[in-house]
Write a protein that holds these residues in place. Structure first.
Motif, PDB file in Angstrom:
ATOM      1  N   UNK A 136       0.790  -1.223   0.000  1.00  0.00           N
ATOM      2  CA  UNK A 136       0.000   0.000   0.000  1.00  0.00           C
ATOM      3  C   UNK A 136       0.822   1.272   0.000  1.00  0.00           C
ATOM      4  N   UNK A 137       2.146   1.143   0.019  1.00  0.00           N
ATOM      5  CA  UNK A 137       3.004   2.318   0.038  1.00  0.00           C
ATOM      6  C   UNK A 137       3.174   2.900  -1.367  1.00  0.00           C
ATOM      7  N   UNK A 138       3.653   4.131  -1.429  1.00  0.00           N
ATOM      8  CA  UNK A 138       3.879   4.846  -2.698  1.00  0.00           C
ATOM      9  C   UNK A 138       2.647   4.841  -3.600  1.00  0.00           C
ATOM     10  N   UNK A 139       1.469   5.154  -3.062  1.00  0.00           N
ATOM     11  CA  UNK A 139       0.264   5.096  -3.892  1.00  0.00           C
ATOM     12  C   UNK A 139       0.179   6.249  -4.885  1.00  0.00           C
ATOM     13  N   UNK A 140      -0.348   5.951  -6.071  1.00  0.00           N
ATOM     14  CA  UNK A 140      -0.626   6.956  -7.092  1.00  0.00           C
ATOM     15  C   UNK A 140      -2.144   7.000  -7.287  1.00  0.00           C
ATOM     16  N   UNK A 141      -2.695   8.202  -7.397  1.00  0.00           N
ATOM     17  CA  UNK A 141      -4.146   8.359  -7.524  1.00  0.00           C
ATOM     18  C   UNK A 141      -4.568   8.211  -8.981  1.00  0.00           C
ATOM     19  N   UNK A 142      -5.548   7.334  -9.202  1.00  0.00           N
ATOM     20  CA  UNK A 142      -6.136   7.179 -10.532  1.00  0.00           C
ATOM     21  C   UNK A 142      -7.337   8.101 -10.687  1.00  0.00           C
ATOM     22  N   UNK A 143      -8.196   8.142  -9.674  1.00  0.00           N
ATOM     23  CA  UNK A 143      -9.392   8.986  -9.722  1.00  0.00           C
ATOM     24  C   UNK A 143      -9.874   9.241  -8.298  1.00  0.00           C
ATOM     25  N   UNK A 144     -10.553  10.366  -8.114  1.00  0.00           N
ATOM     26  CA  UNK A 144     -11.106  10.717  -6.815  1.00  0.00           C
ATOM     27  C   UNK A 144     -12.380  11.534  -7.009  1.00  0.00           C
ATOM     28  N   UNK A 145     -13.462  11.141  -6.351  1.00  0.00           N
ATOM     29  CA  UNK A 145     -14.738  11.858  -6.429  1.00  0.00           C
ATOM     30  C   UNK A 145     -15.670  11.225  -5.394  1.00  0.00           C
ATOM     31  N   UNK A 146     -16.939  11.594  -5.464  1.00  0.00           N
ATOM     32  CA  UNK A 146     -17.926  10.988  -4.576  1.00  0.00           C
ATOM     33  C   UNK A 146     -18.468   9.676  -5.136  1.00  0.00           C
ATOM     34  N   UNK A 147     -17.975   9.246  -6.299  1.00  0.00           N
ATOM     35  CA  UNK A 147     -18.424   7.994  -6.905  1.00  0.00           C
ATOM     36  C   UNK A 147     -17.915   6.790  -6.118  1.00  0.00           C
ATOM     37  N   UNK A 148     -18.520   5.654  -6.398  1.00  0.00           N
ATOM     38  CA  UNK A 148     -18.085   4.371  -5.847  1.00  0.00           C
ATOM     39  C   UNK A 148     -17.121   3.732  -6.839  1.00  0.00           C
TER      40      UNK A 148
END
Length: 248
Positions: A136-148
């Motif tokens: 779980x280290x060095x995470x990169x974000x793919x997407x972020x929102x209120x969606x599931x």
């Protein structure tokens, strides 16, 4: 096919004894590497058996021989959140460093080599789809929102990740670069289906077209998706429908 359920449904669980039995079929040579049972003139011979203690209420389990990893998610119980565990089955060491993400449901997907992890985290009403190292280290974000969000599959070269984005009846496939960032997304429903959904009263039960699972072709140029209504669609990497059929 993996049983995947919506967050408002009870997650499917497997009795711990059955999971232990599944783990007991992992065979080891004298050097600790996973291998098939040696064949002799009298039939297969089991060299070593190894059991691994696990959490209660396991719902998804995978074994990755190249990385010597057993990974699984488990359900939450009263006073304890569900979570994810990755265990080096040679040394017995736990590799997971991720916090619990849900009382009842955890979403994760390991890469083919067992060295990369895609997972979804929810905090303060915002969900984030991330790709990082196995712990779980060095995470990169793919997407972020209120969606599931739910990760679905890595490409065989581990450069791409497929994921589901869902909000109400708006279901989309996300294509992410495993180094971080969303490349593109497209709806899993047609214009006609979306119109049908809007014209159907909630009291009569609106249709749901959530994606159950998806996978890449070996060359990474095509995608196969399976919806809850039994529809199978072959897409190209840009999200164009190439072929579709529906099983009743």
């Amino acid at each position: 096919m993996t049983d995947v359920r919506r967050p408002d449904q009870a997650a499917y669980s497997i009795h711990p004894l059955l999971v232990l039995c599944a783990l007991l079929v992992v065979l080891f040579s004298g050097h600790g590497h996973a291998r098939e049972a040696a064949s002799t003139t009298t039939g297969p011979t089991v060299r070593h058996l190894k059991s691994i203690p696990i959490q209660h209420q396991v719902n998804h389990l995978t074994i990755h021989p190249d990385a010597h990893v057993v990974a699984y998610t488990f359900l939450g119980e009263l006073g304890r959140a569900g979570g994810f565990r990755a265990i080096d089955y040679v040394s017995g060491a736990e590799l997971d460093a991720l916090p619990a993400r849900s009382l009842h449901y955890v979403h994760m997907k390991l890469s083919p080599s067992g060295k990369r992890l895609a997972f979804a985290q929810t905090e303060k009403g915002e969900s984030t789809l991330k790709i990082g190292d196995l712990d779980g280290s060095n995470p990169k974000v793919c997407a972020a929102s209120s969606s599931y969000y739910r990760p679905l599959a890595f490409s065989f070269d581990e450069r791409l990740l497929l994921a589901l984005s869902s909000q109400d009846n708006d279901h989309q496939i996300l294509l992410c670069n495993s180094a971080g960032g969303r490349l593109r997304s497209w709806a899993t429903t047609t214009l006609r289906e979306r119109l049908q959904e809007r014209l159907t009263l909630r009291l009569h039960g609106r249709p749901s077209w959530m994606l159950d699972t998806a996978s890449f072709s070996t060359d990474g140029t095509q995608i196969l998706s399976v919806r809850t209504d039994g529809q199978l669609v072959v897409w190209d990497i840009n999200g164009t429908r190439l072929q579709e059929s529906t099983f009743k």
